[in-house]
Motif scaffolding. Structure first.
Motif, PDB file in Angstrom:
ATOM      1  N   MET A 292      46.711  28.887  50.611  1.00  0.00           N
ATOM      2  CA  MET A 292      47.943  28.399  51.223  1.00  0.00           C
ATOM      3  C   MET A 292      48.853  29.592  51.497  1.00  0.00           C
ATOM      4  SD  MET A 292      48.621  24.974  49.027  1.00  0.00           S
ATOM      5  CE  MET A 292      49.764  24.313  50.195  1.00  0.00           C
ATOM      6  N   ASP A 293      49.573  29.505  52.589  1.00  0.00           N
ATOM      7  CA  ASP A 293      50.526  30.534  52.959  1.00  0.00           C
ATOM      8  C   ASP A 293      51.820  30.268  52.194  1.00  0.00           C
ATOM      9  OD1 ASP A 293      52.334  32.253  54.124  1.00  0.00           O
ATOM     10  OD2 ASP A 293      51.606  31.899  56.167  1.00  0.00           O
ATOM     11  N   ILE A 294      51.919  30.871  51.021  1.00  0.00           N
ATOM     12  CA  ILE A 294      53.044  30.617  50.123  1.00  0.00           C
ATOM     13  C   ILE A 294      54.371  31.025  50.758  1.00  0.00           C
ATOM     14  CG2 ILE A 294      54.047  31.228  47.878  1.00  0.00           C
ATOM     15  CD1 ILE A 294      51.605  29.384  47.723  1.00  0.00           C
ATOM     16  N   LYS A 295      54.405  32.153  51.449  1.00  0.00           N
ATOM     17  CA  LYS A 295      55.652  32.601  52.080  1.00  0.00           C
ATOM     18  C   LYS A 295      56.137  31.583  53.098  1.00  0.00           C
ATOM     19  CE  LYS A 295      55.040  37.568  51.524  1.00  0.00           C
ATOM     20  NZ  LYS A 295      54.885  38.851  52.197  1.00  0.00           N
ATOM     21  N   ARG A 296      55.211  31.038  53.874  1.00  0.00           N
ATOM     22  CA  ARG A 296      55.581  30.055  54.895  1.00  0.00           C
ATOM     23  C   ARG A 296      56.051  28.752  54.264  1.00  0.00           C
ATOM     24  NH1 ARG A 296      51.672  27.627  59.619  1.00  0.00           N
ATOM     25  NH2 ARG A 296      53.253  26.274  60.533  1.00  0.00           N
ATOM     26  N   ILE A 297      55.342  28.289  53.246  1.00  0.00           N
ATOM     27  CA  ILE A 297      55.761  27.058  52.554  1.00  0.00           C
ATOM     28  C   ILE A 297      57.149  27.242  51.948  1.00  0.00           C
ATOM     29  CG2 ILE A 297      55.297  25.534  50.587  1.00  0.00           C
ATOM     30  CD1 ILE A 297      52.296  26.001  51.158  1.00  0.00           C
ATOM     31  N   LYS A 298      57.350  28.390  51.317  1.00  0.00           N
ATOM     32  CA  LYS A 298      58.643  28.673  50.685  1.00  0.00           C
ATOM     33  C   LYS A 298      59.757  28.682  51.726  1.00  0.00           C
ATOM     34  CE  LYS A 298      60.295  31.690  47.017  1.00  0.00           C
ATOM     35  NZ  LYS A 298      60.004  32.899  46.254  1.00  0.00           N
ATOM     36  N   ALA A 299      59.480  29.238  52.922  1.00  0.00           N
ATOM     37  CA  ALA A 299      60.484  29.322  53.980  1.00  0.00           C
ATOM     38  C   ALA A 299      60.720  27.980  54.669  1.00  0.00           C
ATOM     39  CB  ALA A 299      60.072  30.369  55.009  1.00  0.00           C
ATOM     40  N   GLU A 300      59.649  27.247  54.964  1.00  0.00           N
ATOM     41  CA  GLU A 300      59.769  26.023  55.744  1.00  0.00           C
ATOM     42  C   GLU A 300      59.974  24.761  54.907  1.00  0.00           C
ATOM     43  OE1 GLU A 300      56.534  25.704  58.534  1.00  0.00           O
ATOM     44  OE2 GLU A 300      56.881  27.724  59.316  1.00  0.00           O
ATOM     45  N   CYS A 301      59.479  24.757  53.675  1.00  0.00           N
ATOM     46  CA  CYS A 301      59.588  23.583  52.805  1.00  0.00           C
ATOM     47  C   CYS A 301      59.980  24.015  51.398  1.00  0.00           C
ATOM     48  CB  CYS A 301      58.267  22.820  52.766  1.00  0.00           C
ATOM     49  SG  CYS A 301      57.637  22.334  54.362  1.00  0.00           S
ATOM     50  N   PRO A 302      61.173  24.565  51.237  1.00  0.00           N
ATOM     51  CA  PRO A 302      61.554  25.080  49.924  1.00  0.00           C
ATOM     52  C   PRO A 302      61.539  24.021  48.821  1.00  0.00           C
ATOM     53  CG  PRO A 302      63.438  25.050  51.400  1.00  0.00           C
ATOM     54  CD  PRO A 302      62.226  24.714  52.214  1.00  0.00           C
ATOM     55  N   GLU A 303      61.808  22.766  49.183  1.00  0.00           N
ATOM     56  CA  GLU A 303      61.792  21.700  48.173  1.00  0.00           C
ATOM     57  C   GLU A 303      60.383  21.442  47.652  1.00  0.00           C
ATOM     58  OE1 GLU A 303      60.973  20.027  52.104  1.00  0.00           O
ATOM     59  OE2 GLU A 303      62.599  21.307  51.424  1.00  0.00           O
ATOM     60  N   VAL A 304      59.387  21.537  48.514  1.00  0.00           N
ATOM     61  CA  VAL A 304      57.993  21.378  48.090  1.00  0.00           C
ATOM     62  C   VAL A 304      57.601  22.551  47.201  1.00  0.00           C
ATOM     63  CG1 VAL A 304      55.590  21.320  48.878  1.00  0.00           C
ATOM     64  CG2 VAL A 304      57.341  20.031  50.115  1.00  0.00           C
ATOM     65  N   PHE A 305      57.982  23.746  47.612  1.00  0.00           N
ATOM     66  CA  PHE A 305      57.662  24.928  46.815  1.00  0.00           C
ATOM     67  C   PHE A 305      58.332  24.840  45.445  1.00  0.00           C
ATOM     68  CE2 PHE A 305      58.379  29.215  45.238  1.00  0.00           C
ATOM     69  CZ  PHE A 305      57.088  29.724  45.293  1.00  0.00           C
ATOM     70  N   ALA A 306      59.587  24.391  45.427  1.00  0.00           N
ATOM     71  CA  ALA A 306      60.314  24.287  44.152  1.00  0.00           C
ATOM     72  C   ALA A 306      59.642  23.297  43.214  1.00  0.00           C
ATOM     73  CB  ALA A 306      61.764  23.870  44.404  1.00  0.00           C
ATOM     74  N   GLU A 307      59.099  22.234  43.782  1.00  0.00           N
ATOM     75  CA  GLU A 307      58.459  21.209  42.945  1.00  0.00           C
ATOM     76  C   GLU A 307      57.058  21.607  42.487  1.00  0.00           C
ATOM     77  OE1 GLU A 307      57.311  16.466  43.054  1.00  0.00           O
ATOM     78  OE2 GLU A 307      58.698  17.261  44.537  1.00  0.00           O
ATOM     79  N   TYR A 308      56.287  22.218  43.370  1.00  0.00           N
ATOM     80  CA  TYR A 308      54.888  22.499  43.058  1.00  0.00           C
ATOM     81  C   TYR A 308      54.564  23.987  42.852  1.00  0.00           C
ATOM     82  CZ  TYR A 308      54.139  17.692  44.467  1.00  0.00           C
ATOM     83  OH  TYR A 308      54.189  16.326  44.554  1.00  0.00           O
ATOM     84  N   GLY A 309      55.502  24.853  43.139  1.00  0.00           N
ATOM     85  CA  GLY A 309      55.253  26.284  43.002  1.00  0.00           C
ATOM     86  C   GLY A 309      54.992  26.671  41.551  1.00  0.00           C
ATOM     87  N   LYS A 310      54.171  27.662  41.376  1.00  0.00           N
ATOM     88  CA  LYS A 310      53.813  28.132  40.042  1.00  0.00           C
ATOM     89  C   LYS A 310      53.836  29.656  40.066  1.00  0.00           C
ATOM     90  CE  LYS A 310      49.825  28.132  37.005  1.00  0.00           C
ATOM     91  NZ  LYS A 310      48.483  27.637  36.814  1.00  0.00           N
ATOM     92  N   THR A 311      54.440  30.233  39.070  1.00  0.00           N
ATOM     93  CA  THR A 311      54.513  31.683  38.987  1.00  0.00           C
ATOM     94  C   THR A 311      53.692  32.153  37.792  1.00  0.00           C
ATOM     95  OG1 THR A 311      56.728  31.668  39.927  1.00  0.00           O
ATOM     96  CG2 THR A 311      56.066  33.647  38.736  1.00  0.00           C
ATOM     97  N   SER A 312      52.920  33.188  38.004  1.00  0.00           N
ATOM     98  CA  SER A 312      52.178  33.790  36.903  1.00  0.00           C
ATOM     99  C   SER A 312      52.490  35.281  36.903  1.00  0.00           C
ATOM    100  CB  SER A 312      50.679  33.548  37.051  1.00  0.00           C
ATOM    101  OG  SER A 312      50.214  34.136  38.233  1.00  0.00           O
ATOM    102  N   SER A 313      52.270  35.915  35.793  1.00  0.00           N
ATOM    103  CA  SER A 313      52.530  37.346  35.722  1.00  0.00           C
ATOM    104  C   SER A 313      51.401  38.033  34.974  1.00  0.00           C
ATOM    105  CB  SER A 313      53.869  37.609  35.026  1.00  0.00           C
ATOM    106  OG  SER A 313      53.827  37.133  33.708  1.00  0.00           O
ATOM    107  N   SER A 314      51.294  39.318  35.202  1.00  0.00           N
ATOM    108  CA  SER A 314      50.279  40.105  34.512  1.00  0.00           C
ATOM    109  C   SER A 314      50.813  41.513  34.319  1.00  0.00           C
ATOM    110  CB  SER A 314      48.976  40.129  35.315  1.00  0.00           C
ATOM    111  OG  SER A 314      49.215  40.678  36.592  1.00  0.00           O
ATOM    112  N   ASN A 315      50.193  42.231  33.438  1.00  0.00           N
ATOM    113  CA  ASN A 315      50.569  43.611  33.186  1.00  0.00           C
ATOM    114  C   ASN A 315      49.710  44.520  34.042  1.00  0.00           C
ATOM    115  OD1 ASN A 315      52.475  43.066  31.113  1.00  0.00           O
ATOM    116  ND2 ASN A 315      50.769  42.598  29.756  1.00  0.00           N
ATOM    117  N   ILE A 316      50.336  45.490  34.659  1.00  0.00           N
ATOM    118  CA  ILE A 316      49.625  46.407  35.541  1.00  0.00           C
ATOM    119  C   ILE A 316      49.847  47.831  35.057  1.00  0.00           C
ATOM    120  CG2 ILE A 316      49.488  47.318  37.900  1.00  0.00           C
ATOM    121  CD1 ILE A 316      50.478  44.531  38.814  1.00  0.00           C
ATOM    122  N   LEU A 317      48.773  48.591  35.030  1.00  0.00           N
ATOM    123  CA  LEU A 317      48.861  50.007  34.690  1.00  0.00           C
ATOM    124  C   LEU A 317      48.368  50.795  35.885  1.00  0.00           C
ATOM    125  CD1 LEU A 317      49.113  52.422  32.726  1.00  0.00           C
ATOM    126  CD2 LEU A 317      46.739  52.007  32.104  1.00  0.00           C
TER     127      LEU A 317
END
Length: 92
Positions: A61-86
């Motif tokens: 899915m084009d997350i940037k486009r969903i976030k821009a065009e349907c921010p309410e959908v992104f807010a409800e279903y969006g998921k953030t993950s993080s990782s450590n990078i060296l």
């Protein structure tokens, strides 16, 4: 050996290993390409070796486009993950 000297040595060794890995990856791709040409891209049995080629599809899915065009959908279903990078990078 000082801690700083040890760290420099580790960075140098890591850099050399990354170069080796990149070279090996290139060689692997060249060998795969050779086999694909030689087998015509079809599964081939070489006795103790079987060479298979197949297509794999992935849906994304084009997350940037969903976030821009349907921010309410992104807010409800969006998921953030993080990782450590060296990253280790040589100065130029």
């Amino acid at each position: 050996m000082t801690k700083e000297a040890k760290n420099r040595a580790v960075c140098k060794e890591l850099s050399a290993k990354v170069e080796q890995l990149n070279k090996l990856k290139k060689e692997v791709e060249e060998l795969k390409s050779y086999l694909k040409v030689e087998t015509g891209g079809v599964t081939t049995d070489f006795g103790t070796w079987i060479v298979e080629f197949y297509e794999r599809s992935t849906e994304t899915m084009d997350i940037k486009r969903i976030k821009a065009e349907c921010p309410e959908v992104f807010a409800e279903y969006g998921k953030t993950s993080s990782s450590n990078i060296l990253k280790v990078k040589a100065k130029r």
